[in-house]
Design an enzyme around this catalytic site. Structure first.
Site, short mmCIF file in Angstrom:
data_model
loop_
_atom_site.label_atom_id
_atom_site.label_comp_id
_atom_site.label_asym_id
_atom_site.label_seq_id
_atom_site.Cartn_x
_atom_site.Cartn_y
_atom_site.Cartn_z
N ARG A 1 44.71 12.43 50.94
CA ARG A 1 44.26 12.53 52.32
C ARG A 1 42.90 11.84 52.50
NH1 ARG A 1 39.74 13.85 51.00
NH2 ARG A 1 38.90 15.91 50.59
N GLU B 1 32.78 17.59 57.23
CA GLU B 1 32.54 17.47 55.79
C GLU B 1 31.64 18.58 55.29
OE1 GLU B 1 34.65 15.88 53.73
OE2 GLU B 1 34.22 14.05 54.84
N ASP C 1 34.48 23.22 54.96
CA ASP C 1 35.62 24.11 54.61
C ASP C 1 35.16 25.36 53.88
OD1 ASP C 1 35.12 22.62 52.26
OD2 ASP C 1 37.25 22.25 51.81
N GLY D 1 39.17 10.27 41.68
CA GLY D 1 37.70 10.31 41.83
C GLY D 1 37.18 9.55 43.03
N SER E 1 41.52 13.13 47.34
CA SER E 1 42.29 14.33 46.95
C SER E 1 43.42 14.09 45.97
CB SER E 1 42.89 15.00 48.19
OG SER E 1 41.96 15.79 48.77
N SER E 2 43.13 13.36 44.91
CA SER E 2 44.16 13.18 43.89
C SER E 2 44.50 14.53 43.25
CB SER E 2 43.70 12.19 42.82
OG SER E 2 42.50 12.63 42.23
N ASP F 1 41.72 20.33 51.12
CA ASP F 1 42.57 19.33 50.46
C ASP F 1 43.99 19.85 50.27
OD1 ASP F 1 40.08 18.32 50.31
OD2 ASP F 1 39.95 18.26 48.13
N TYR G 1 27.41 19.75 44.09
CA TYR G 1 28.34 20.41 45.01
C TYR G 1 28.07 21.92 45.03
CZ TYR G 1 32.92 21.43 47.22
OH TYR G 1 33.93 21.84 48.06
P1 NG1 Z 1 36.74 15.62 47.82
O1 NG1 Z 1 35.44 15.12 47.34
O2 NG1 Z 1 37.26 14.69 48.85
O3 NG1 Z 1 37.73 15.90 46.76
C1 NG1 Z 1 35.54 17.98 48.20
C2 NG1 Z 1 36.21 19.34 48.14
C3 NG1 Z 1 36.67 19.79 49.54
C4 NG1 Z 1 35.52 19.69 50.55
C5 NG1 Z 1 34.90 18.28 50.46
C6 NG1 Z 1 33.68 18.11 51.35
C7 NG1 Z 1 37.29 19.43 45.96
C8 NG1 Z 1 38.51 19.27 45.17
N1 NG1 Z 1 37.38 19.26 47.28
O4 NG1 Z 1 36.49 17.03 48.60
O5 NG1 Z 1 37.16 21.11 49.48
O6 NG1 Z 1 34.57 20.68 50.33
O7 NG1 Z 1 34.47 17.99 49.13
O8 NG1 Z 1 34.04 18.22 52.69
O9 NG1 Z 1 36.24 19.78 45.42
#
Ligand code: NG1
Length: 372
Positions: A36, A42, A45, A134, A138-139, A185, A236
């Site tokens: 996705r 951002e 969630d 990476g 959302s892999s 995700d 994070y």
């Molecule tokens: P990404 O970096 O796109 O995988 C991560 C979190 C989401 C959300 C976003 C920020 C993982 C797997 N997913 O997404 O839940 O918090 O950062 O909006 O960590």
């Protein structure tokens, strides 16, 4: 079920072929789940806020069948996105025999088996994915949702609500990959519909499909900085902790319940300026995501683009999760006529940007990115 995307059908065909070659019999189950892109909302969630992601025709496909052994799984991953092949073999009869380990990608599979609603038979499978790893697309959720769907089809247990499936997959990621991610995700991978963005309320998991057929001559362009984002990195978790600290100081369950006036309350309670900035991003981003969903529904795309720009600036200045590469991509795009808005997407610290632009501006943006 067949999709309207030849590129997805082609990945399925390749997975079926590889399974037959690897295991000498035909697969009886073949499922897929999408990656996705998050259009806006951002780092909201895990604050019970709104997000507006859209599923992509880059997918993870799993083809396989139960084997004669009740306990063992053999899974071959052909991850084209990173050009490697790797095999995982483990006993899938209990959590004890499925401890996280190497190879790392298999931890997502183990986590889903461990959180599946009932015991499963041993199976053989091949995994093929076109979701870049990476990149913030959302892999991991695509692998989790594909795994869960595979288990559902294999066991005939297809009554799970998409919300519950997403929660089980999120739990797999928390427990087996050690990533304390939000629910976006997994929800979009389980619920995404072709031609739609999905407005998700991460507080009660309600969802609204927003059709995008009216984009006309506008498209979304995703640009990969190729700087991998490091999610399990402490950044994070630190952001997540600051948000929870801010909500606690305000006596609220989450920042979803806060508004911009609460920033003064935080200051009066001696919150650090960093905590105030983190809260300002989240509170304003939740509002932006809702407003953006409304503008997409009303076909007010100029407004949507402005909100994307504001989102990026807030992620860069207040949430401090951008990077030199992402800022450069965003500023190149914003300098081109016909671009309505551009922002980093996903967690940040690398990964991709997403840009809303006129179709006829796409080539210019790509040329300038290559040049600069
Ligand atoms: P990404 O970096 O796109 O995988 C991560 C979190 C989401 C959300 C976003 C920020 C993982 C797997 N997913 O997404 O839940 O918090 O950062 O909006 O960590």
């Amino acid at each position: 079920m067949a999709t309207n995307y030849p590129e997805v059908e082609e990945v399925k065909a390749r997975a079926l072929q590889s399974f037959a070659k690897e295991f000498g019999v035909a697969a009886t189950v073949c499922v897929c789940a999408p990656g996705r892109v998050n259009l806006i909302g951002e780092h909201t969630d895990y604050n019970e806020g709104f997000v507006l992601p859209m599923a992509l025709p880059v997918v993870t496909v799993i083809a396989g069948r139960p084997n004669d052994n009740t306990k063992s799984c053999k899974i071959v991953s052909l991850c084209e996105a990173i050009g490697t092949q790797s095999t995982a073999e483990f006993d899938c009869s209990s959590r004890e025999t499925m401890k996280p380990g190497e190879p790392k990608w298999a931890n997502y599979v183990k986590g889903c088996i461990a959180n599946f609603s009932k015991p499963i038979p041993g199976f053989n499978a091949v995994v093929v994915s076109t979701v870049p790893v990476g990149a913030g697309l959302s892999s991991s959720a695509a692998l989790e949702v594909a795994t869960y769907t595979f288990l559902e089809c294999m066991t005939g247990e297809t009554s799970t609500r998409p919300e519950d499936k997403a929660l089980a997959c999120q739990k797999a990621e928390h427990e087996y990959a050690g990533v304390p991610c939000g629910i976006m995700d997994q929800l979009i991978s389980a619920m995404g519909l072709e031609g739609h963005a999905l407005l998700l309320d991460c507080r009660d998991l309600s969802a609204k499909q927003i059709p995008m057929q009216h984009l006309g001559d506008k498209v979304f362009l995703i640009t990969n900085s190729n700087a991998p984002h490091k999610l399990s990195s402490s950044a994070y978790c630190e952001r997540r902790d600051s948000c929870h600290e801010a909500a606690n100081l305000l006596g609220k369950k989450s920042l979803r319940e806060a508004d911009l006036q609460d920033l003064d309350v935080l200051r009066s309670k001696n919150a650090s300026e960093v905590t105030v900035k983190r809260a300002r991003h989240v509170i304003s981003e939740i509002k932006r995501a809702l407003e953006a969903a409304q503008s997409l529904e009303n076909n007010e795309l100029e407004r949507f683009g402005r909100l994307m720009n504001e989102s990026h600036d807030s992620l860069r200045d207040d949430y401090e999760v951008s990077s030199k590469e992402l800022d450069t991509l965003v500023s190149i795009a914003r300098g081109v006529d016909g671009v309505l808005g551009s922002r980093l997407t996903g967690a940040g610290f690398g990964g991709c940007t997403v840009t809303l632009l006129k179709r006829d501006a796409v080539d210019t943006v790509i040329r300038l990115v290559k040049e600069k």
